[in-house]
Design a protein around this motif. Structure first.
Motif, short mmCIF file in Angstrom:
data_model
loop_
_atom_site.label_atom_id
_atom_site.label_comp_id
_atom_site.label_asym_id
_atom_site.label_seq_id
_atom_site.Cartn_x
_atom_site.Cartn_y
_atom_site.Cartn_z
N SER A 50 0.80 -1.22 0.00
CA SER A 50 0.00 0.00 0.00
C SER A 50 0.84 1.28 0.00
O SER A 50 0.29 2.37 -0.10
N VAL A 104 -6.76 4.46 3.75
CA VAL A 104 -6.28 4.03 5.07
C VAL A 104 -7.47 3.74 5.96
O VAL A 104 -8.57 4.26 5.74
N PRO A 105 -7.28 2.89 7.00
CA PRO A 105 -8.39 2.58 7.91
C PRO A 105 -8.93 3.85 8.55
O PRO A 105 -8.19 4.83 8.71
N ASP A 138 -10.13 4.26 11.64
CA ASP A 138 -10.08 4.29 13.10
C ASP A 138 -9.34 5.54 13.58
O ASP A 138 -8.33 5.93 13.00
N ILE A 139 -9.83 6.13 14.64
CA ILE A 139 -9.16 7.30 15.24
C ILE A 139 -9.15 7.12 16.75
O ILE A 139 -10.21 6.98 17.36
N ARG A 140 -7.95 7.09 17.34
CA ARG A 140 -7.85 7.00 18.81
C ARG A 140 -6.91 8.09 19.32
O ARG A 140 -6.13 7.90 20.23
N ARG A 174 -1.45 12.89 8.06
CA ARG A 174 -2.18 11.79 8.68
C ARG A 174 -3.59 11.62 8.16
O ARG A 174 -4.23 10.61 8.42
N MET A 201 -3.12 8.46 17.12
CA MET A 201 -3.29 7.15 16.50
C MET A 201 -4.50 7.23 15.58
O MET A 201 -5.63 7.42 16.03
N ALA A 202 -4.25 7.11 14.29
CA ALA A 202 -5.34 7.25 13.32
C ALA A 202 -4.88 6.70 11.98
O ALA A 202 -3.69 6.70 11.67
N GLY A 203 -5.85 6.25 11.18
CA GLY A 203 -5.53 5.80 9.83
C GLY A 203 -4.59 4.60 9.81
O GLY A 203 -3.82 4.41 8.87
N GLY A 204 -4.63 3.79 10.89
CA GLY A 204 -3.77 2.61 10.91
C GLY A 204 -2.33 2.89 11.25
O GLY A 204 -1.47 2.02 11.15
#
Lengths: 269, 269
Positions: free
Chosen positions: A85, A113-114, A116-118, A221, B238-241
């Motif tokens: 990727s 890209v995935p 998810d956000i943390r 990002r 932490m985001a987008g893998g």
């Protein structure tokens, strides 16, 4: 047309064999050279065409070798590795045979890209746009020495603009709202410029003057949402004649879309 | 002899034309590869011989292309520009024709930088060494999977070691005391390894597992004083893998001697 000023300034022409021609615009001059963020975006724009299906910068590390001048430049690119990727790329910006910048980069597709956000980072605490101080209010001699200030609308948070009236806070922080001329909406390539568009954070330490970048690494990002960006510069370690400058760019959706750290030389008095 | 273990492991042999032979030691294996910090120090050791009078890393940006294996490796170096007090260098680490790492660097002489310090960063708040938890207490299967833990004495601050007993703090911070085997005193090349020696900070977010580095930029800001180092890892985005991991290394004289940021892939569950 203001709307396309930016796209025109970072435009590159593919000459084949990974080589691109650029024309560095004198509207980005600051002090004795051309703004490093604008140069990074110009390189980044060339790199976006090098690896098929990987148009977006994810990480770019630039080493600044000598000051660039307005006028023709060449961006030579090379695919180091293209697999899965992401692609790892290399680039060099030269003018008349003089190397100005050498860079490495990771490119990919930020739409893939995935989601998810943390993120635990919080957006900068800044006054509303209307209460901030536009860079266009700078004294005429500053505007003449920093032509780049004519390229965008930059509004400084009043809490960290004391340096403009001889009263720097000493905290090592500068924050501003940012938007390109013509209200052009931001994209990943523009973020490469935004990460190095504010005055050196050393202004806030009472050290005005040009702070030449040795190295700058940008991480993009996410694709930024339309509208104004908020930008914060911070330094915590000034020593040995150098300082680090950390930058964050937040978009209108309160997302931390880009981060960078640069190592720069302390301004000489 | 423990005292020279480290120097033996990062040793390189000059083959001429900027090429160096290295032997990656299997004592630095972690998971499916060789520790990225050890690789960075091995590259850094080769680069310290490339520019006369500039033995010290100031900035190193490494892009990790594929996992390294114990055994022979070649570090190919190139002087991009050598002028004034610093040199810009390039390096590539390969094994059997496969590119593992490509890097850019600025080298200089840390004995010759100005001695001004205006650092506002504070040393990490950590429990005394005697109250910290040695990595040698890890379960046997962890020690077997992370052979690098046999190379140094690493003692975790109890406040951020909950992940070891299934109770991660969720703060995204890991801190530890650090010292190489044989009480070898730290130097600038060792710092390149120390910046990537702790477990991934994602452990503290409840995400154990290998977090492959895409890019790591190290800034070495001063020669470290003899004795124990304190190391802190932190992540905020932490985001987008992916996540960024910021590292600070403080020496026994309370000086912030090295900083790094890396962009890594989030561990897969």
């Amino acid at each position: 047309m203001n709307q396309i000023e930016w796209d025109d300034h970072i435009a590159v022409t593919d000459r084949g064999d990974g080589e691109f021609a650029a024309e560095l615009h004198d509207g980005w001059v600051v002090g004795a050279g051309v703004n490093g963020g604008y140069l990074l975006a110009t390189i980044g724009n060339a790199l976006s065409r090098v690896a098929p299906g990987k148009p977006d910068p994810i990480s770019v590390s630039a080493y600044y070798l000598s000051a660039s001048r307005p006028g023709p430049a060449t961006v030579s690119t090379r695919v180091v590795r293209d697999g899965g990727s992401i692609a790892t790329l290399a680039a060099e910006l030269t003018q008349g045979g003089d190397a100005r910048i050498t860079a490495l980069a990771t490119y990919g597709d930020l739409d893939r890209v995935p989601d998810d956000i943390r993120t635990t980072a919080k957006p900068p605490v800044m006054a509303p746009l209307e209460e901030c101080v536009p860079s266009s209010m700078a004294p005429p001699e500053v505007l003449a020495n920093a032509k780049l200030l004519g390229r965008f609308d930059m509004r400084f948070d009043p809490s960290c603009i004391g340096w403009a009236v001889g009263k720097p806070s000493g905290d090592g922080v500068i924050s501003a709202w940012f938007r390109l001329n013509g209200e052009r909406d931001p994209d990943p390539i523009e973020l490469l410029m935004v990460l190095d568009a504010l005055p050196p954070v050393t202004f806030d330490l009472g050290m005005p003057g040009w702070a030449p970048t040795l190295e700058l690494t940008a991480h993009v990002r996410a694709k930024p949402a339309p509208g104004w960006l908020r930008v914060t510069h911070r330094t915590r370690n000034m020593a040995g004649g150098m300082f680090e400058e950390d930058c964050e760019v937040w978009d209108s959706a309160d997302r931390l879309v880009a981060q960078s750290r640069q190592l720069a030389r302390q301004p000489r008095p």
